[in-house]
Each structure stands twice: as structure tokens, then as C-alpha cells.
Design a protein around this motif. Structure first.
Motif, PDB file in Angstrom:
ATOM      1  N   ALA A 301      25.912  98.077  51.959  1.00  0.00           N
ATOM      2  CA  ALA A 301      27.058  97.278  51.530  1.00  0.00           C
ATOM      3  C   ALA A 301      28.336  98.104  51.544  1.00  0.00           C
ATOM      4  N   THR A 302      28.238  99.368  51.145  1.00  0.00           N
ATOM      5  CA  THR A 302      29.401 100.262  51.155  1.00  0.00           C
ATOM      6  C   THR A 302      29.945 100.428  52.562  1.00  0.00           C
ATOM      7  N   LEU A 303      29.063 100.688  53.526  1.00  0.00           N
ATOM      8  CA  LEU A 303      29.506 100.878  54.913  1.00  0.00           C
ATOM      9  C   LEU A 303      30.107  99.599  55.486  1.00  0.00           C
ATOM     10  N   GLU A 304      29.606  98.457  55.044  1.00  0.00           N
ATOM     11  CA  GLU A 304      30.145  97.178  55.514  1.00  0.00           C
ATOM     12  C   GLU A 304      31.614  97.026  55.105  1.00  0.00           C
ATOM     13  N   VAL A 305      31.938  97.497  53.913  1.00  0.00           N
ATOM     14  CA  VAL A 305      33.304  97.387  53.405  1.00  0.00           C
ATOM     15  C   VAL A 305      34.215  98.456  54.004  1.00  0.00           C
ATOM     16  N   MET A 306      33.652  99.630  54.319  1.00  0.00           N
ATOM     17  CA  MET A 306      34.469 100.764  54.766  1.00  0.00           C
ATOM     18  C   MET A 306      34.772 100.703  56.260  1.00  0.00           C
ATOM     19  N   THR A 307      35.530  99.709  56.665  1.00  0.00           N
ATOM     20  CA  THR A 307      35.997  99.658  58.045  1.00  0.00           C
ATOM     21  C   THR A 307      37.120 100.669  58.237  1.00  0.00           C
ATOM     22  N   ASP A 308      37.348 101.084  59.471  1.00  0.00           N
ATOM     23  CA  ASP A 308      38.436 102.019  59.742  1.00  0.00           C
ATOM     24  C   ASP A 308      39.768 101.460  59.275  1.00  0.00           C
ATOM     25  N   ALA A 309      39.983 100.170  59.489  1.00  0.00           N
ATOM     26  CA  ALA A 309      41.250  99.552  59.093  1.00  0.00           C
ATOM     27  C   ALA A 309      41.443  99.648  57.581  1.00  0.00           C
ATOM     28  N   HIS A 310      40.393  99.333  56.828  1.00  0.00           N
ATOM     29  CA  HIS A 310      40.487  99.440  55.372  1.00  0.00           C
ATOM     30  C   HIS A 310      40.771 100.871  54.943  1.00  0.00           C
ATOM     31  N   LEU A 311      40.029 101.820  55.496  1.00  0.00           N
ATOM     32  CA  LEU A 311      40.181 103.209  55.090  1.00  0.00           C
ATOM     33  C   LEU A 311      41.585 103.725  55.369  1.00  0.00           C
ATOM     34  N   GLN A 312      42.120 103.395  56.529  1.00  0.00           N
ATOM     35  CA  GLN A 312      43.463 103.856  56.874  1.00  0.00           C
ATOM     36  C   GLN A 312      44.513 103.269  55.945  1.00  0.00           C
ATOM     37  N   VAL A 313      44.403 101.980  55.643  1.00  0.00           N
ATOM     38  CA  VAL A 313      45.376 101.338  54.761  1.00  0.00           C
ATOM     39  C   VAL A 313      45.261 101.887  53.348  1.00  0.00           C
ATOM     40  N   TRP A 314      44.034 101.924  52.825  1.00  0.00           N
ATOM     41  CA  TRP A 314      43.843 102.432  51.467  1.00  0.00           C
ATOM     42  C   TRP A 314      44.342 103.873  51.341  1.00  0.00           C
ATOM     43  N   GLY A 315      43.950 104.717  52.300  1.00  0.00           N
ATOM     44  CA  GLY A 315      44.342 106.116  52.244  1.00  0.00           C
ATOM     45  C   GLY A 315      45.849 106.295  52.346  1.00  0.00           C
ATOM     46  N   ALA A 316      46.481 105.574  53.269  1.00  0.00           N
ATOM     47  CA  ALA A 316      47.926 105.701  53.465  1.00  0.00           C
ATOM     48  C   ALA A 316      48.689 105.217  52.237  1.00  0.00           C
ATOM     49  N   GLN A 317      48.252 104.115  51.642  1.00  0.00           N
ATOM     50  CA  GLN A 317      48.943 103.584  50.467  1.00  0.00           C
ATOM     51  C   GLN A 317      48.855 104.547  49.294  1.00  0.00           C
ATOM     52  N   GLN A 318      47.663 105.071  49.046  1.00  0.00           N
ATOM     53  CA  GLN A 318      47.507 105.975  47.914  1.00  0.00           C
ATOM     54  C   GLN A 318      48.233 107.302  48.155  1.00  0.00           C
ATOM     55  N   GLU A 319      48.124 107.804  49.375  1.00  0.00           N
ATOM     56  CA  GLU A 319      48.824 109.043  49.710  1.00  0.00           C
ATOM     57  C   GLU A 319      50.337 108.885  49.530  1.00  0.00           C
ATOM     58  N   ALA A 320      50.896 107.791  50.034  1.00  0.00           N
ATOM     59  CA  ALA A 320      52.339 107.570  49.940  1.00  0.00           C
ATOM     60  C   ALA A 320      52.790 107.480  48.490  1.00  0.00           C
ATOM     61  N   ALA A 321      52.001 106.787  47.660  1.00  0.00           N
ATOM     62  CA  ALA A 321      52.361 106.643  46.254  1.00  0.00           C
ATOM     63  C   ALA A 321      52.350 107.993  45.536  1.00  0.00           C
ATOM     64  N   ILE A 322      51.336 108.809  45.811  1.00  0.00           N
ATOM     65  CA  ILE A 322      51.227 110.115  45.154  1.00  0.00           C
ATOM     66  C   ILE A 322      52.349 111.041  45.608  1.00  0.00           C
ATOM     67  N   ILE A 323      52.583 111.114  46.905  1.00  0.00           N
ATOM     68  CA  ILE A 323      53.615 112.019  47.420  1.00  0.00           C
ATOM     69  C   ILE A 323      54.991 111.606  46.921  1.00  0.00           C
ATOM     70  N   SER A 324      55.272 110.302  46.953  1.00  0.00           N
ATOM     71  CA  SER A 324      56.575 109.823  46.490  1.00  0.00           C
ATOM     72  C   SER A 324      56.817 110.195  45.040  1.00  0.00           C
ATOM     73  N   ARG A 325      55.804 109.961  44.217  1.00  0.00           N
ATOM     74  CA  ARG A 325      55.963 110.273  42.794  1.00  0.00           C
ATOM     75  C   ARG A 325      56.086 111.772  42.562  1.00  0.00           C
ATOM     76  N   TYR A 326      55.272 112.571  43.265  1.00  0.00           N
ATOM     77  CA  TYR A 326      55.320 114.025  43.105  1.00  0.00           C
ATOM     78  C   TYR A 326      56.683 114.575  43.513  1.00  0.00           C
ATOM     79  N   GLU A 327      57.198 114.113  44.639  1.00  0.00           N
ATOM     80  CA  GLU A 327      58.504 114.606  45.097  1.00  0.00           C
ATOM     81  C   GLU A 327      59.613 114.242  44.113  1.00  0.00           C
ATOM     82  N   ARG A 328      59.507 113.061  43.501  1.00  0.00           N
ATOM     83  CA  ARG A 328      60.482 112.674  42.493  1.00  0.00           C
ATOM     84  C   ARG A 328      60.386 113.595  41.278  1.00  0.00           C
ATOM     85  N   TRP A 329      59.160 113.922  40.873  1.00  0.00           N
ATOM     86  CA  TRP A 329      58.976 114.818  39.736  1.00  0.00           C
ATOM     87  C   TRP A 329      59.563 116.198  40.021  1.00  0.00           C
ATOM     88  N   ARG A 330      59.351 116.672  41.236  1.00  0.00           N
ATOM     89  CA  ARG A 330      59.905 117.988  41.598  1.00  0.00           C
ATOM     90  C   ARG A 330      61.425 117.961  41.581  1.00  0.00           C
TER      91      ARG A 330
END
Length: 416
Positions: A301-330
């Protein structure tokens, strides 16, 4: 609730008792809600109780709860291995075996490389973490607390500096150390394998230097040494790709899997070149619970959900949110202890350091308590326990992620 029957040698980061969870939120037995940036230490990339995983577990539990695969094969194991080997992004034929955990995967990989090479020496890296079983302890690049009081460990194992822009160790420095190792410590012809994390987990979310990874792959090919990639924590989408080794431009010979492979159900695997996986005699691999049907159903079931499209979107969204917030803190100079941002993709760490750059573990301990009181669970890492591991589920709702970062921001401001 008494804990007197639980070994006091088990360390607990957060002295609470959890009751239930949903995606990136958990509740303790008093009803207090927390945003979960720990994710079971990287196990819950799909969050708590993902509906597809829960449904698969329930369905399988009505059909077959267990059978040892080496006694009689069962359909979930066979289907999972077909899906899993197809999920591995390499060009060679892949086969593998299922295990109960990542550490057990590492132990079996050591048996496999010994059988294939006739050699026993292993090269690991400073800051590494590969498990708490006896053989994996020696692979770990840190003594306390893992190697203390347990005596002589299986070996031989040697360690090299881990080159990363996140720790300041260069490719040239690591290669120089490797040259010294084979000049002074051990004959290169006695080495069975290198084992390396493409992104160190326990070590502080340090991303491996790409130039070194490619140089290491060439060296292993020249010397007939096998290369093992430990993707137990960095795999299954944590960096925005299926596995972190893809960003390095290399293909390992064996890959260790675990943690988020089955949506929270205990499971691991060793996969890799078919000829390697088949080299031991019949019965040389296996295990009573390895590849339990319910765990296999959860992984499918996990592999069924983990499509490349999902992984790229999820990863990019979380990465962007973390980097944006970190850079603001700095830019805002939020805290004098705010150090570097480590890692890659959604696998990110935030270092706490003194003004002179030395680690600030006391402030991280303070931060853990402040954040927990405010409703955010965090996990430490790094050699000095001074780097926050950000392991929120990849499926976290954007609003919940922002809420968690708001809490982290407020707590960082309170550090003294």
C-alpha cells in the motif's frame, strides 16, 4: 502508568505517553495535541495511520496474519518483492530479501558481501549509524552510547571521514584519508565492502559529497570491492526522490531499506545485484518473521501511494517551506544559536551552535523541552546532539507544517 518493567537502558527523548495519531499530529494520554516533526524517527513518511495502509493491514489480517516464508511462501511477500525491486532505480537485475528491521538488513548484507568476496573487512564512515545489533555497532561512527560496555565487536571495521558540505570535510580530505588507510592500516585486497549513507541520519542530516561518491564508486569497481548504500532513513521519498543515491549519480551494489518502507509496520530489506543476493547456500538467508504478510501488505500500500509525482511534490513543498523559514530566521538573527541548515530535499537539519561555531547541545536540550510544552515534537541528532532532525511526514498538511515552524520559531527565540 508504571515504566518500572521497561529497561532503563532505553533512552527516551520525550517523557510523554502517546495515545493516537493522524498524519502529522499525535495526542498523548492526557489529550494534549502535538505536531510531529519526529515521524517515528523517519518511519512515517506517509504520516500516522495513512488510510490506504490501514485498509491494507485490516484486509490482510482477515486472510493470513503470519507464515514463515522459508517454510511456505505466501502471496504478499512475492508481490511485494516484485513491486519493490521494480521501485529500485538501477539498471541491473535486482533481487532481495525481506527482514524485520534496518539493522537486520545491514547484518544480512554483511553476510552477503562476505560470501560474494571471500573477504571480511568493512569500511564505514565517521558519524555513521547502521543499527544497535552487535555487528552493526562496529559500523557506527560514534562510540557513546552505542559501543560502550559491550566489549570486542565483530570486525574488522575501519572508519573514514564523511565528506559533506554540511560538515566541512572535503572530497580531497576524505580521499587522502582513504589513501592513508590502505597505506598504513589494511591491505585493500582484504576489504569486502564500503557501507555509506547517502545522507547521514544520526550524524546530523549530512549530504554526501557527490564528487566523493563517484570517486568511491570508481575505486570500488577498480578494486573489486562492493558498495552498500544505507537508505534506511534517507529512502522512500525523504529527499524528494525514491532514494537519495540517485542524486549522487551512482548505483550501489546493495541497498539497505527500512523505516518508511511499510507505513509504520516493522519491515526492512536488502536488495541489490541478483548475483550477489544469490551467492549464499540455500538457507543462508531468511528468518521467522521476515516478510510477515501484514507488513508486506502495508508495504504494498505504501508503494502504491509513493508515485514519483507525489514524492517530488511533497519533497519540493516541504523543502521550500523549511528553507524559506530558515533564511528568514537568519536574516532576522532570530537566535544567536541558530547555525547551519544541513541536508537535502525534505531531509533537513538545523544546527544549534555557539558564536564561535562550537556545538550547543545544552540549547538543543532546552529547545526540545520548550517545543514539547508548546505542542511540537522534535528529534536531536549530530555527533554532539546539537542538530534538530526535521522528519515531518511528507504528507503533512501545509497549514500544519507552518504551525509547527511557527512553534519552532517562537522556541528558538527563547533560547538562553
Amino acid at each position: 502508568m508504571s515504566r518500572e518493567t521497561i529497561s532503563q537502558s532505553i533512552s527516551v527523548v520525550h517523557p510523554i505517553s502517546l495515545s493516537h495519531g493522524r498524519n502529522a499530529e499525535v495526542w498523548d494520554t492526557t489529550g494534549k495535541r502535538y505536531i510531529d516533526f519526529v515521524g517515528g524517527i523517519g518511519v512515517l513518511n506517509l504520516g500516522h495511520c495513512h488510510p490506504a495502509v490501514v485498509e491494507a493491514i485490516r484486509d490482510q489480517a482477515t486472510q493470513l496474519t503470519h507464515y514463515a516464508f522459508n517454510a511456505a511462501p505466501h502471496r504478499p511477500y512475492i508481490e511485494l518483492m516484485d513491486r519493490l525491486t521494480a521501485f529500485i532505480p538501477v539498471d541491473y537485475p535486482v533481487s532481495g530479501m525481506l527482514t524485520n528491521s534496518g539493522a537486520e538488513a545491514a547484518e544480512n548484507a554483511l553476510k552477503i558481501v562476505r560470501g560474494a568476496t571471500g573477504r571480511s573487512a568493512v569500511i564505514a564512515f565517521d558519524g555513521a549509524f547502521h543499527g544497535r545489533t552487535l555487528a552493526t555497532l562496529n559500523l557506527n561512527g560514534k562510540v557513546a552510547p552505542y559501543k560502550q560496555k559491550v566489549g570486542v565487536l565483530p570486525g574488522p571495521v575501519y572508519h573514514l571521514p564523511y565528506p559533506s558540505a554540511d560538515n566541512g570535510v572535503t572530497c580531497a580530505e576524505a580521499l587522502k584519508a582513504m589513501d592513508r588507510l590502505f597505506s598504513v592500516e589494511i591491505d585493500v585486497n582484504d576489504v569486502a565492502c564500503f557501507i555509506i549513507e547517502p545522507v547521514q541520519g544520526e550524524g546530523g542530516f549530512l549530504a554526501l559529497d557527490i564528487e566523493f561518491a563517484q570517486a568511491l564508486r570508481r575505486f570500488c569497481d577498480e578494486k573489486n570491492i562492493l558498495l552498500i548504500a544505507d537508505e534506511i532513513q534517507s529512502g522512500f521519498g525523504r529527499t524528494g526522490q525514491r532514494f537519495a543515491f540517485s542524486r549522487l549519480g551512482i548505483e550501489p551494489d546493495l541497498i539497505l531499506l527500512g523505516k518508511s518502507i511499510a507505513g509504520g509496520v516493522p519491515l526492512g530489506a536488502v536488495v541489490g545485484r541478483q548475483a550477489l543476493m544469490d551467492n549464499l547456500p540455500k538457507g543462508g538467508l531468511g528468518g521467522t518473521y521476515s516478510g510477515n504478510p501484514i507488513a508486506c501488505a502495508a508495504a504494498l500500500a505504501t508503494l502504491e501511494v509513493m508515485t514519483d509525482a507525489h514524492l517530488q511534490v511533497w519533497g519540493a513543498q516541504q523543502e521550500a517551506a523549511i528553507i524559506s523559514r530558515y533564511e528568514r530566521w537568519r536574516a532576522q538573527r532570530l537566535s544567536p544559536y541558530l547555525g547551519r541548515l544541513t541536508g537535502v530535499g525534505a531531509m533537513r537539519g538545523i544546527e544549534l551552535a555557539q558564536a564561535d561555531g562550537t556545538p550547543a547541545p545544552q540549547q538543543l536540550t532546552q529547545l526540545l523541552g520548550l517545543a514539547r510544552a508548546a505542542g511540537l515534537l522534535l528529534m536531536p541528532s549530530g555527533k554532539s546532539r546539537h542538530i534538530i532532525r526535521l522528519l515531518a511526514p511528507l504528507t503533512i498538511e501545509p497549514a500544519v507544517l507552518e504551525e509547527g515552524l511557527d512553534i519552532l520559531q517562537a522556541c528558538l527565540k527563547q533560547l538562553d
